[in-house]
Structure formats: C-alpha cells, structure tokens
Design an enzyme around this catalytic site. Sequence first.
Site, PDB file in Angstrom:
ATOM      1  N   SER A 154       0.824  -1.212   0.000  1.00  0.00           N
ATOM      2  CA  SER A 154       0.000   0.000   0.000  1.00  0.00           C
ATOM      3  C   SER A 154       0.861   1.266   0.000  1.00  0.00           C
ATOM      4  O   SER A 154       1.813   1.394   0.770  1.00  0.00           O
ATOM      5  CB  SER A 154      -0.916   0.013   1.231  1.00  0.00           C
ATOM      6  OG  SER A 154      -1.599   1.251   1.281  1.00  0.00           O
ATOM      7  N   LEU A 155       0.480   2.212  -0.870  1.00  0.00           N
ATOM      8  CA  LEU A 155       1.203   3.486  -0.936  1.00  0.00           C
ATOM      9  C   LEU A 155       0.563   4.535  -0.021  1.00  0.00           C
ATOM     10  O   LEU A 155       1.098   5.631   0.130  1.00  0.00           O
ATOM     11  CB  LEU A 155       1.184   4.018  -2.378  1.00  0.00           C
ATOM     12  CG  LEU A 155       2.059   3.291  -3.391  1.00  0.00           C
ATOM     13  CD1 LEU A 155       1.826   3.865  -4.783  1.00  0.00           C
ATOM     14  CD2 LEU A 155       3.536   3.408  -3.032  1.00  0.00           C
ATOM     15  N   LYS A 159     -14.102  -3.077   1.699  1.00  0.00           N
ATOM     16  CA  LYS A 159     -14.806  -1.862   1.251  1.00  0.00           C
ATOM     17  C   LYS A 159     -16.334  -1.978   1.316  1.00  0.00           C
ATOM     18  O   LYS A 159     -17.020  -0.971   1.494  1.00  0.00           O
ATOM     19  CB  LYS A 159     -14.395  -1.515  -0.188  1.00  0.00           C
ATOM     20  CG  LYS A 159     -13.024  -0.882  -0.291  1.00  0.00           C
ATOM     21  CD  LYS A 159     -12.779  -0.427  -1.725  1.00  0.00           C
ATOM     22  CE  LYS A 159     -11.514   0.368  -1.824  1.00  0.00           C
ATOM     23  NZ  LYS A 159     -11.366   1.035  -3.125  1.00  0.00           N
ATOM     24  N   LEU A 204      -6.233   2.529 -15.008  1.00  0.00           N
ATOM     25  CA  LEU A 204      -6.294   2.709 -13.551  1.00  0.00           C
ATOM     26  C   LEU A 204      -5.056   2.147 -12.854  1.00  0.00           C
ATOM     27  O   LEU A 204      -4.782   2.454 -11.697  1.00  0.00           O
ATOM     28  CB  LEU A 204      -7.556   2.035 -12.984  1.00  0.00           C
ATOM     29  CG  LEU A 204      -8.700   2.981 -12.636  1.00  0.00           C
ATOM     30  CD1 LEU A 204      -9.209   3.665 -13.879  1.00  0.00           C
ATOM     31  CD2 LEU A 204      -9.837   2.244 -11.953  1.00  0.00           C
TER      32      LEU A 204
HETATM   33  P1  NAP Z   1     -12.081  -6.255  -9.621  1.00  0.00           P
HETATM   34  O1  NAP Z   1     -13.209  -5.804  -8.764  1.00  0.00           O
HETATM   35  O2  NAP Z   1     -11.535  -7.624  -9.447  1.00  0.00           O
HETATM   36  O3  NAP Z   1     -12.572  -6.087 -11.155  1.00  0.00           O
HETATM   37  C1  NAP Z   1     -11.733  -6.435 -12.213  1.00  0.00           C
HETATM   38  C2  NAP Z   1     -12.515  -6.443 -13.525  1.00  0.00           C
HETATM   39  O4  NAP Z   1     -11.596  -6.818 -14.540  1.00  0.00           O
HETATM   40  C3  NAP Z   1     -13.666  -7.433 -13.580  1.00  0.00           C
HETATM   41  O5  NAP Z   1     -14.678  -6.922 -14.419  1.00  0.00           O
HETATM   42  C4  NAP Z   1     -13.005  -8.652 -14.223  1.00  0.00           C
HETATM   43  O6  NAP Z   1     -13.876  -9.478 -14.940  1.00  0.00           O
HETATM   44  C5  NAP Z   1     -12.062  -7.997 -15.213  1.00  0.00           C
HETATM   45  N1  NAP Z   1     -10.931  -8.853 -15.535  1.00  0.00           N
HETATM   46  C6  NAP Z   1     -10.018  -9.370 -14.690  1.00  0.00           C
HETATM   47  N2  NAP Z   1      -9.110 -10.104 -15.354  1.00  0.00           N
HETATM   48  C7  NAP Z   1      -9.492 -10.051 -16.663  1.00  0.00           C
HETATM   49  C8  NAP Z   1      -8.971 -10.633 -17.846  1.00  0.00           C
HETATM   50  N3  NAP Z   1      -7.864 -11.394 -17.854  1.00  0.00           N
HETATM   51  N4  NAP Z   1      -9.622 -10.396 -19.022  1.00  0.00           N
HETATM   52  C9  NAP Z   1     -10.752  -9.630 -19.042  1.00  0.00           C
HETATM   53  N5  NAP Z   1     -11.284  -9.052 -17.947  1.00  0.00           N
HETATM   54  C10 NAP Z   1     -10.660  -9.261 -16.773  1.00  0.00           C
HETATM   55  O7  NAP Z   1     -10.842  -5.298  -9.495  1.00  0.00           O
HETATM   56  P2  NAP Z   1     -10.852  -3.718  -9.172  1.00  0.00           P
HETATM   57  O8  NAP Z   1     -10.847  -3.501  -7.716  1.00  0.00           O
HETATM   58  O9  NAP Z   1     -11.904  -3.102 -10.007  1.00  0.00           O
HETATM   59  O10 NAP Z   1      -9.386  -3.281  -9.687  1.00  0.00           O
HETATM   60  C11 NAP Z   1      -9.073  -3.345 -11.063  1.00  0.00           C
HETATM   61  C12 NAP Z   1      -7.765  -2.623 -11.357  1.00  0.00           C
HETATM   62  O11 NAP Z   1      -7.886  -1.239 -11.019  1.00  0.00           O
HETATM   63  C13 NAP Z   1      -6.556  -3.142 -10.561  1.00  0.00           C
HETATM   64  O12 NAP Z   1      -5.452  -3.136 -11.430  1.00  0.00           O
HETATM   65  C14 NAP Z   1      -6.373  -2.105  -9.471  1.00  0.00           C
HETATM   66  O13 NAP Z   1      -5.037  -2.015  -9.058  1.00  0.00           O
HETATM   67  C15 NAP Z   1      -6.801  -0.844 -10.183  1.00  0.00           C
HETATM   68  N6  NAP Z   1      -7.296   0.178  -9.266  1.00  0.00           N
HETATM   69  C16 NAP Z   1      -6.665   1.382  -9.261  1.00  0.00           C
HETATM   70  C17 NAP Z   1      -7.115   2.382  -8.427  1.00  0.00           C
HETATM   71  C18 NAP Z   1      -6.403   3.705  -8.413  1.00  0.00           C
HETATM   72  O14 NAP Z   1      -6.570   4.470  -7.456  1.00  0.00           O
HETATM   73  N7  NAP Z   1      -5.655   4.037  -9.432  1.00  0.00           N
HETATM   74  C19 NAP Z   1      -8.228   2.177  -7.584  1.00  0.00           C
HETATM   75  C20 NAP Z   1      -8.860   0.926  -7.632  1.00  0.00           C
HETATM   76  C21 NAP Z   1      -8.379  -0.070  -8.481  1.00  0.00           C
HETATM   77  P3  NAP Z   1     -14.515 -10.818 -14.299  1.00  0.00           P
HETATM   78  O15 NAP Z   1     -15.600 -10.319 -13.378  1.00  0.00           O
HETATM   79  O16 NAP Z   1     -14.992 -11.560 -15.465  1.00  0.00           O
HETATM   80  O17 NAP Z   1     -13.410 -11.488 -13.527  1.00  0.00           O
END
Ligand code: NAP
Length: 293
Positions: free
Chosen positions: A14-15, A65, A229
């Site tokens: 975590s950052l 969350k 993201l």
């Molecule tokens: P999440 O709830 O697990 O959702 C991920 C989404 O991506 C789901 O729709 C999933 O589909 C899809 N997915 C995963 N692997 C895939 C693949 N190989 N091919 C196609 N679709 C795929 O995750 P999240 O919390 O939304 O986080 C997602 C990303 O955003 C992460 O990289 C996280 O580090 C980043 N993030 C960044 C911030 C920021 O502040 N910059 C904040 C939050 C998250 P399925 O449902 O079919 O598995």
Amino acid sequence: MLKLGIIGQPLTHSLSPVLHATLMHLLKVDGEYRKYELKPQELDKAIASFARDGLRGLNVTIPHKVAVMPLMDALSPEAELAGAVNTIVFEQDGSRKKGHNTDIAGFIRSLPDRFTDRAAEENVLVLGAGGSARAVLTGLIQLGIASITFAVRDPQKAVPLLSHAEVIKQAYQANTKTATVSLFSLPSLESFTGLINTTPIGMWPEDGQSPLTPIQLETLPAGALVYDLIYRPTETRLLQDAKALGLHPVNGLDMLLYQGVCSFELWHGQPVPPNVIPPVRAQLLQSLSKDVS
Ligand code: NAP
C-alpha cells in the site's frame, strides 16, 4: 494529534502510508498513519476499538470496502451510490462513524481538463465491470458524460452494474447512455473519445500484457484519452501503445493520489493546497520505483 490508518489485507504494497505521511509532513500536521491488517471476521470489533482509541479516520481497502458499510452510522451519498466505503471518519469523539467514498472524487480530479471540459460530448469505453468500474461509472455519470459502454468478458456480470447505473443517473439527473459489449468482439473504436481500463491486465507482476491490441487502439480518434487505472507499473503496455500512437495516455497514480487527498481533507477539515500535490506525487513515484526494483 491526528490519528489515522488503513485497514485491509494484504497491505504490504500500500502506498497510502507514504501518501499521508508526506501530506502531514508538508502541511506540518502532527499525526500518524498506521497500517492495520485485518481479517474479515476481525472487522466489527476492530472498528469499535478504533473509535474508542481516538482515531480520526481510516482508509478502507480490499477486502473490506463493502463489509464496513453496515458498521457505519451514516454514509455519504457517494458511498451509497458506489456501494463501497474507502474512507471512515470518526465523528463526535468516535461516537459516530461515517463512511465515505473518495475513489469517485479522486477519479474525477485525476481526469485531464480537456476531457472534463467537454464531458457532455465524451463517449467512453470502460474495460471491466468490477469494483473500480463502479467508482468510474459514478464519476463519469456525475460529470454528465454522453455515453459509457462497458466491455467485459462475461456480459452477464455487467448486468447489476448497468441496472445500478440507472439509480446513479437518477441521483445526478444525468442523461448518460449506458451499454455493454463483449471484450472479445469489440467493434472499431472510432466512436469513442475515451478509453478507461479497469481490469488488472497489465498490472505488475504481470506487466507486458494489454487488454487491447495496437490495431484496436489505432481505431480510436486522434488525441483520445487512454486512461489505465493501474499505476504499478506506471506505464503499462496499454499506455506505451497509446503513447506510440499519439493518443493521450494517463495512468492511475493521480486517482490514487487524489482519493488520498480527498480522504485527508475529510479528516483534517481543510482543503489541501494545490502546491502540495507535486511533491506528494514525486514521493509516490519514488516509492513505486523502489517497489519494483
Ligand atoms: P475487480 O473488482 O476484481 O474487477 C476487475 C474487472 O476486470 C472485472 O470486471 C473482471 O472481470 C475484469 N478482468 C479481470 N481479469 C481479466 C482478464 N484477464 N480479461 C478480461 N477481464 C478481466 O478489481 P478492481 O478492484 O476493479 O481493480 C481493477 C484494477 O484497477 C486493478 O489493477 C487495481 O489495481 C486498479 N485500481 C486502481 C485504483 C487507483 O486508485 N488508481 C483504484 C482501484 C483499483 P470478471 O468479473 O470476469 O473477472
């Protein structure tokens, strides 16, 4: 003393501690920000003890969350709409706990002006429909974006998100159109002025992969926003390809930074001055460079 922290599991990478320690240092705030790794079954008791121990606030991350929501005395409208809490404020000496969601405001503040300035004309393709896609959806509707299309591998999984979009549209009285397409049969992207990747494809340690091919990206209009993201690595394959094609690449570091700034503003009760942002960003970048080397 401003007592702050983060709950989640795991918290190793975590950052947030660096972000908040830097903010407190630059703003000369006497405080601390600690990491609390908690299992889901420990959540209830831990929240009650934080309230008793004089904590002012907590960040909440995966996997808590959603689980913290029923433990709150009140929720901000954003937390209700996003269906998730990433920030807790202990009010009235801990006797009242309010859940907020600063991922939405953080996402909005991270968007380039040239995108938000013409929000009503923007047509955005969002890859993925998970937790962060919900914050993105809420933020884009709040901005009054023309249309949002979710590209997902399993369209069934986007159904709850699309029906929730109707509630968000009503809350903000927005006319945003929403739709879903299969990630595997994407049409030409010429009608999209922005692309947002909310999938983990391209994230460290599986960097090098991209959710879209350069041939697909090339169909975006000139100068289109390509927002990933992901911030670890800071430049994913998707963003490298977007840069090479003359598109407008943006990584997820500013979303992380601004959600933290918005949380800090809630706890500290004062706006963070803009001149503090660049040194905090620099500190985060330095931590990221140490992390992957
Ligand atoms: P999440 O709830 O697990 O959702 C991920 C989404 O991506 C789901 O729709 C999933 O589909 C899809 N997915 C995963 N692997 C895939 C693949 N190989 N091919 C196609 N679709 C795929 O995750 P999240 O919390 O939304 O986080 C997602 C990303 O955003 C992460 O990289 C996280 O580090 C980043 N993030 C960044 C911030 C920021 O502040 N910059 C904040 C939050 C998250 P399925 O449902 O079919 O598995």
